[in-house]
Each structure stands twice: as structure tokens, then as C-alpha cells.
Scaffold this motif. Structure first.
Motif, PDB file in Angstrom:
ATOM      1  N   THR A 119      16.918 -31.621  -0.421  1.00 46.29           N
ATOM      2  CA  THR A 119      16.872 -30.541   0.940  1.00 46.29           C
ATOM      3  C   THR A 119      15.975 -29.391   0.387  1.00 46.29           C
ATOM      4  O   THR A 119      16.239 -29.157  -0.798  1.00 46.29           O
ATOM      5  N   ALA A 120      15.501 -29.100   1.599  1.00 47.18           N
ATOM      6  CA  ALA A 120      14.982 -27.229   1.573  1.00 47.18           C
ATOM      7  C   ALA A 120      15.300 -26.726   2.469  1.00 47.18           C
ATOM      8  O   ALA A 120      15.957 -26.825   2.983  1.00 47.18           O
ATOM      9  N   TYR A 121      15.015 -25.180   2.127  1.00 49.48           N
ATOM     10  CA  TYR A 121      15.177 -23.783   2.718  1.00 49.48           C
ATOM     11  C   TYR A 121      14.135 -22.931   3.384  1.00 49.48           C
ATOM     12  O   TYR A 121      13.000 -22.876   2.810  1.00 49.48           O
ATOM     13  N   THR A 122      14.673 -23.059   4.475  1.00 48.24           N
ATOM     14  CA  THR A 122      13.211 -21.501   5.441  1.00 48.24           C
ATOM     15  C   THR A 122      13.970 -21.134   6.446  1.00 48.24           C
ATOM     16  O   THR A 122      14.390 -21.097   6.727  1.00 48.24           O
ATOM     17  N   ARG A 123      12.792 -19.393   6.088  1.00 54.16           N
ATOM     18  CA  ARG A 123      13.499 -18.577   6.875  1.00 54.16           C
ATOM     19  C   ARG A 123      11.918 -19.136   8.208  1.00 54.16           C
ATOM     20  O   ARG A 123      12.656 -18.046   8.952  1.00 54.16           O
ATOM     21  N   ALA A 124      11.290 -19.508   8.281  1.00 51.22           N
ATOM     22  CA  ALA A 124      10.424 -19.761   9.010  1.00 51.22           C
ATOM     23  C   ALA A 124      10.774 -20.489   9.780  1.00 51.22           C
ATOM     24  O   ALA A 124      11.256 -22.015   9.956  1.00 51.22           O
ATOM     25  N   GLY A 125      10.684 -20.070  11.643  1.00 53.31           N
ATOM     26  CA  GLY A 125      11.162 -20.954  12.751  1.00 53.31           C
ATOM     27  C   GLY A 125      10.707 -21.949  13.303  1.00 53.31           C
ATOM     28  O   GLY A 125      10.976 -22.039  14.986  1.00 53.31           O
ATOM     29  N   ASN A 126       9.445 -21.935  13.142  1.00 54.34           N
ATOM     30  CA  ASN A 126       8.112 -22.188  13.871  1.00 54.34           C
ATOM     31  C   ASN A 126       8.313 -23.346  14.478  1.00 54.34           C
ATOM     32  O   ASN A 126       7.321 -24.405  13.944  1.00 54.34           O
ATOM     33  N   PHE A 127       9.089 -24.040  14.709  1.00 58.85           N
ATOM     34  CA  PHE A 127       9.803 -25.827  14.789  1.00 58.85           C
ATOM     35  C   PHE A 127       8.703 -26.081  16.037  1.00 58.85           C
ATOM     36  O   PHE A 127       8.503 -25.424  16.700  1.00 58.85           O
ATOM     37  N   THR A 128       8.860 -27.777  16.237  1.00 60.96           N
ATOM     38  CA  THR A 128       8.083 -28.344  17.382  1.00 60.96           C
ATOM     39  C   THR A 128       9.107 -29.626  17.182  1.00 60.96           C
ATOM     40  O   THR A 128       9.746 -29.657  16.756  1.00 60.96           O
ATOM     41  N   LEU A 129       8.681 -30.586  18.204  1.00 66.81           N
ATOM     42  CA  LEU A 129       9.148 -31.671  18.610  1.00 66.81           C
ATOM     43  C   LEU A 129       8.406 -32.432  18.201  1.00 66.81           C
ATOM     44  O   LEU A 129       7.366 -33.122  17.427  1.00 66.81           O
ATOM     45  N   SER A 130       8.522 -33.885  17.358  1.00 65.60           N
ATOM     46  CA  SER A 130       7.934 -34.932  16.545  1.00 65.60           C
ATOM     47  C   SER A 130       7.494 -35.692  17.751  1.00 65.60           C
ATOM     48  O   SER A 130       8.497 -35.774  18.847  1.00 65.60           O
ATOM     49  N   ALA A 131       7.322 -36.984  17.279  1.00 64.88           N
ATOM     50  CA  ALA A 131       6.242 -38.037  18.528  1.00 64.88           C
ATOM     51  C   ALA A 131       7.906 -38.958  18.400  1.00 64.88           C
ATOM     52  O   ALA A 131       8.593 -39.171  19.652  1.00 64.88           O
TER      53      ALA A 131
END
Length: 262
Positions: free
Chosen positions: A113-125
Motif C-alpha cells: 500500500t502506498a500513498y500519493t497526492r498526485a490525482g492524475n488518474f486514468t482507466l486501465s484496459a
């Protein structure tokens, strides 16, 4: 004395080199989504106490002041400054910004488990919400094929128009992790942070509750690096580096002269 001065100057040179490296990394990541700047902290090395204040100078008197010679400086550690970065509007429905405290929770390929502030998400295949590196957001958000108008509320509720449904369907709930000491999280690269003994255990919950920040859809949090401040810091560190370099050259010259004379 010259040898002692040489040691002190060398420790100063090493410390300022570390400081410049931290500043350079801050400037390099000025465009990194959710990046938090670091600050180098220093501490004095042990002192040589040639004479301690209060020590007896004669049978009836004591020294009013001591003779304490510093042995230099060392890097105490680095501190991550977790102030809020500027919110930038992107218009992308899968871009999410955290307005306030907390971190997105993701799972790395090794199951960590990791944590991030970067919210530039996308959809996987497979239609799962993932980071740019393909790490799945936790808990998993699965978007059905053909889903339209994906919506993420300030509380993390994800919904979308699914083919065949007359009303938006709820797809899941994004949760946010908070820490007693977020500065204790360990940076690992890829915009990820790991829990440590210093950070405390993650407390995961709904955005907007118990001090956690709210989500802002269609926005990203920019780096909190201030270019002007970093450049001023760099100039100051460079000057200190030059002074210590000149000190080393001066002491070396003194030692050469002493050797030639003797």
C-alpha cells in the motif's frame, strides 16, 4: 589550528552540497503533480571544550567564560513541506485534486500500500481507476464499459451513466488516508509515499470528514515549489559553498607555508 579549521570547512562544504542537491530536486519537480518541496536541516557537530565556564582558574577564582571550539556541521535530515499546492483546472473528469489534508491510497504491483497526492488518474484496459504507472486506486473503482459522464463528488462518491440505466449508477467510494505525522512518510519515487514508524498508521476514511480534505474533480494540485524562494536559497547555498571552498584553499596554503618553513 589549521587542521581543525580545514575539517570544519570540509564539513561545511559537504553540508552545502547536500543543501544544493535538495534545492535542485525541488526545482526539477516544479511541474510534478502533487509534489511537496523538501528542506535540508543542519546541526552542529560536537564541540571541543578546551575550557568549561565555571572551571577553577585558581584556588579562589573560576573562569567566567569557557573556550569551546566547534568541529563543524552535518546534515540532520530533510523535511517535506506539506503545504497545499495551487489548484489547476484541467477539465478531465478523471483528474482529482485533494483540497486539504490526506492522501490517495494505491496498491503497488508487489501488493504494498502506498500513498500519493498526485490525482492524475486514468482507466486501465479493464476499466479500473489507476495512476499513470498503472497502480490501482484503493478501494478499487471499476468503471463499466461504455459508461459516460463519470462524476466524483467532494465526498469521494463515484457515479456514472451506465448503458441501459435511466439514472446515474454509483460505482464506488474513494477514501482518503490521513496520518498523525505525514512528514514521516518515506518518498520512494513515482509520486508515491510509504508508511513508516515515524508517520504512524494510516487512518482511512471519507473525504471531508475528521480533518480530511475534499475532492475536486477536473482539477489537479500543482507542486508547492516557489521558484523565487528556491532560487534565493540556491544563491545563498552557493555563496556558502564558495566561502567554504576558499577556506579550504586558504588553510591548504597555510599548511604548505608551514611545511616549507619548518
Amino acid at each position: 589550528m589549521p587542521t581543525s579549521a580545514l575539517h570544519v570547512a570540509r564539513t561545511g562544504l559537504e553540508a552545502q552540497d547536500t543543501r544544493m542537491r535538495v534545492i535542485a530536486n525541488n526545482l526539477a519537480n516544479i511541474g510534478t503533480t502533487g509534489f511537496k518541496r523538501d528542506r535540508a536541516n543542519f546541526e552542529t557537530l560536537a564541540y571541543d571544550d578546551a575550557r568549561v565556564a565555571g572551571q577553577r582558574s585558581t584556588g579562589e577564582t573560576a573562569y567566567a567564560m569557557g573556550l569551546n571550539l566547534g568541529t563543524g556541521v552535518s546534515v540532520q535530515g530533510t523535511t517535506r513541506i506539506d503545504t497545499q499546492g495551487t489548484m489547476t483546472t484541467t477539465g478531465n473528469s478523471l483528474d482529482l485534486a485533494l483540497d486539504g489534508d490526506g492522501f490517495f491510497v494505491v496498491e503497488t504491483p508487489g501488493g504494498q500500500t502506498a500513498y500519493t497526492r498526485a490525482g492524475n488518474f486514468t482507466l486501465s484496459a479493464e476499466g479500473q481507476l489507476v495512476t499513470a504507472q498503472g497502480y490501482a486506486l484503493q478501494p478499487a473503482i471499476q468503471v463499466p464499459e461504455g459508461a459516460q459522464s463519470i462524476s466524483v463528488g467532494p465526498d469521494g462518491t463515484v457515479s456514472a451513466m451506465v448503458p441501459g440505466d435511466a439514472a446515474p449508477a454509483e460505482l464506488g467510494q474513494i477514501t482518503i488516508a490521513s496520518f498523525v505525522n505525514p512528514a514521516g512518510l518515506q518518498a520512494t519515487g513515482n509520486n508515491l509515499l510509504l508508511e513508516t514508524g515515524a508517520s504512524g498508521a494510516a487512518e482511512v476514511g471519507v473525504p471531508g470528514q475528521n480533518g480530511r480534505g475534499q475532492l475536486r474533480q477536473g482539477m489537479l494540485e500543482a507542486s508547492n515549489v516557489n521558484v523565487v524562494e528556491e532560487l534565493v536559497e540556491m544563491i545563498e547555498a552557493q555563496r556558502a559553498y564558495e566561502i567554504n571552498s576558499k577556506m579550504i584553499s586558504a588553510v591548504d596554503e597555510m599548511l604548505r607555508n608551514a611545511n616549507q618553513t619548518l
